[in-house]
Design an enzyme around this catalytic site. Structure first.
Site, PDB file in Angstrom:
ATOM      1  N   LYS A   1       0.826  -1.206   0.000  1.00 15.25           N
ATOM      2  CA  LYS A   1       0.000   0.000   0.000  1.00 15.25           C
ATOM      3  C   LYS A   1       0.863   1.259   0.000  1.00 15.25           C
ATOM      4  CE  LYS A   1      -3.909   1.961   2.612  1.00 15.25           C
ATOM      5  NZ  LYS A   1      -4.801   1.747   3.782  1.00 15.25           N
TER       6      LYS A   1
ATOM      7  N   SER B   1      -9.417   2.565   2.952  1.00 13.05           N
ATOM      8  CA  SER B   1      -8.420   3.253   2.151  1.00 13.05           C
ATOM      9  C   SER B   1      -7.503   2.319   1.359  1.00 13.05           C
ATOM     10  CB  SER B   1      -7.564   4.151   3.053  1.00 13.05           C
ATOM     11  OG  SER B   1      -6.842   3.394   4.006  1.00 13.05           O
TER      12      SER B   1
ATOM     13  N   SER C   1     -10.306   0.069   6.861  1.00 11.28           N
ATOM     14  CA  SER C   1      -9.640   0.308   5.580  1.00 11.28           C
ATOM     15  C   SER C   1      -9.107  -0.930   4.875  1.00 11.28           C
ATOM     16  CB  SER C   1      -8.487   1.311   5.769  1.00 11.28           C
ATOM     17  OG  SER C   1      -8.994   2.594   6.005  1.00 11.28           O
TER      18      SER C   1
END
Length: 474
Positions: free
Chosen positions: A88, A163, A187
């Site tokens: 990520k 996210s 997330s």
């Protein structure tokens, strides 16, 4: 190294399958990486899952992994030796750009890997690239950051969640077999539900935040794995878990690996379940999915009792703490912040130390209240999200308008970050329109193994692995 037949459909294979093929010397890590890089080149431009593709580095590490296979005994190889993985954009990667999806950090290149990332690499994983996120992870959709939005592979007009939306889209579209994500208020679980993959938020302290942070969002946030199988989640958790020096919540790993726990017999569990939440309305298809899973768990012999812990009142201190931590981010020029982080930064700057400490104290007290419910129950079954993935733009809001929208959208997720419990989202159903529906299991504190073991049983009953998106409409 490959026999031809074994090399077919490499991007369809699970991480565990790829690791086994590599160990048996049936497929080269270079062939695997080349297959994923080719698919990324073809598919990623229409999805925006990756923001950086580290092709040269991935091929070099794959070549090194191939040399290791040829010169080492299988037992000497790491559990993820040669297996591709995505990381990520919020997670530091040494000598690879990490912008946190913010103009304020455009061009930022860390000196060291985040500890969870470093452990994946030490287990042998090969990074394909960095996946998209909203700015600083401050949204439940992957929009509004430094990069264009990530689109949902099941319908490119819809959000991939956030996210860790880039990670969820990459997994669903077969652009990686395993992904690293992070979860501060849902997330990992939200994009897992939106994109039809599995995502685990581990127990607080299970995965270290070293070396650059002691904790994220007052202990709410943690790294965690995302994958297309429960076995891959356990495999990745074994690689990522374990305390580092100085961790505020050091949590030793259990005696048995998480992967081994999947095959262990489960006792009769007392499971609470609900499709209701005072903060939101649940779509009928989502409620029906949870009810079907509850019925199947009862058929397995577990005790199902309708009910859930009390979580009202937790949203306000959650927002206060996130705002304070946003204000603490070092930013050279506030004008570089996007609209939403700027508003949240300004709110956080106006908070006093007493207000922040009061929010933390309220978090502790409300968490104790919720955790007391789990003294009588082993697990909670509930929706991950109250609805299927929303259209792009619906959550691309600013300031308190966004937080007002996020409260009902994340109602089943955010409080688990406050209590520090493990939780997993599984794609156990699909809507009539063909969109994934995530079902969530929340375990007792530190009961990650039980959570994974039950998830593996549900995967057998509601198999999702072969479901593949057509990548949606143009």
């Amino acid at each position: 190294m490959a026999d031809g037949a074994a090399a077919d459909g490499l991007t369809e294979r699970s991480a565990g399958e790829l690791a086994a093929l590599i160990r048996r010397r049936e497929v080269s890590p270079v062939e695997i990486v080349e297959a994923f890089l080719a698919r990324i080149e073809a598919v990623n431009p229409s999805l925006g899952a990756y923001v950086t593709v580290t092709a040269e580095l991935a091929l070099a590490r794959a070549a090194a992994a191939e040399r290791g296979v040829m010169t080492s005994a299988p037992d000497d190889l790491g559990p993820l030796h040669g297996v591709p993985v995505s990381i990520k954009e919020l997670s530091d990667t040494a000598r690879v750009p990490t912008t946190y999806a913010s103009r304020a950090y455009a061009g930022h290149v860390p000196d060291a890997d985040k500890e969870a990332v470093a452990r994946l690499f030490r287990a042998g994983a090969v990074m394909l690239g960095k996946t998209n996120s909203p700015e600083f992870g401050l949204n439940a959709t992957t929009e509004g950051g430094l990069f264009p939005p990530t689109r949902n592979p099941w319908d490119r007009g819809r959000s991939a969640g956030g996210s860790s939306g880039g990670a969820g889209a990459a997994l669903a579209a077969r652009l990686c077999p395993l992904a690293e994500g992070s979860d501060g208020g849902g997330s990992i679980r939200i994009p897992a539900a939106a994109c039809g993959v599995a995502g685990l938020k581990p127990s607080r302290g299970r995965i270290s935040s070293a070396p650059s942070a002691g904790e994220g969002w007052a202990g709410f946030s943690t790294s965690g794995p995302m994958a297309r199988t429960v076995a891959d989640l356990a495999l990745a958790l074994d690689a990522m878990a374990g305390p580092a020096v100085g961790d505020p919540y050091p949590t030793p790993n259990p005696r048995r690996p998480f992967a081994a726990s999947l095959s262990e017999a489960l006792p009769r569990l007392r499971i609470g379940w609900t499709t209701r939440n005072p903060l939101t309305e649940v779509e009928p298809e989502v409620a029906a999915a949870v009810e079907r899973v509850a019925g199947e768990l009862a058929a397995m012999g577990h005790e199902l009792v309708e009910g859930a812990p009390e979580t009202r009142g937790m949203w306000a201190p959650f927002v206060t703490i996130v705002a304070a931590h946003t204000a603490a981010i070092a930013v050279p020029d506030l004008d570089l912040l996007g609209p939403h982080p700027r508003v949240l930064h300004d709110i956080g700057r106006e908070l006093s130390a007493l207000e922040y400490l009061a929010a933390k104290q309220e978090t502790y007290l409300l968490s104790r209240q919720a955790l007391a419910w789990f003294e009588e129950f082993d697990l909670l079954l509930c929706p991950t999200l109250p609805r299927v993935a929303p259209p792009l733009g619906e959550l691309d809001l600013v300031g308190m308008d966004l937080w007002d929208a996020l409260e009902p959208f994340t109602a089943f997720c955010f409080w688990v970050n406050m209590t520090g419990q493990p939780a997993i989202s599984l794609p156990l159903a699909w809507s009539d329109a063909g969109l994934p529906i995530g079902v969530q299991l929340v375990g007792r504190q530190l009961a990650d193994s039980t959570l994974l073991a039950l998830a593996a049983r549900l995967e057998e009953v509601f198999p999702w692995y072969d479901r593949e998106p057509s990548l949606g409409r143009a």
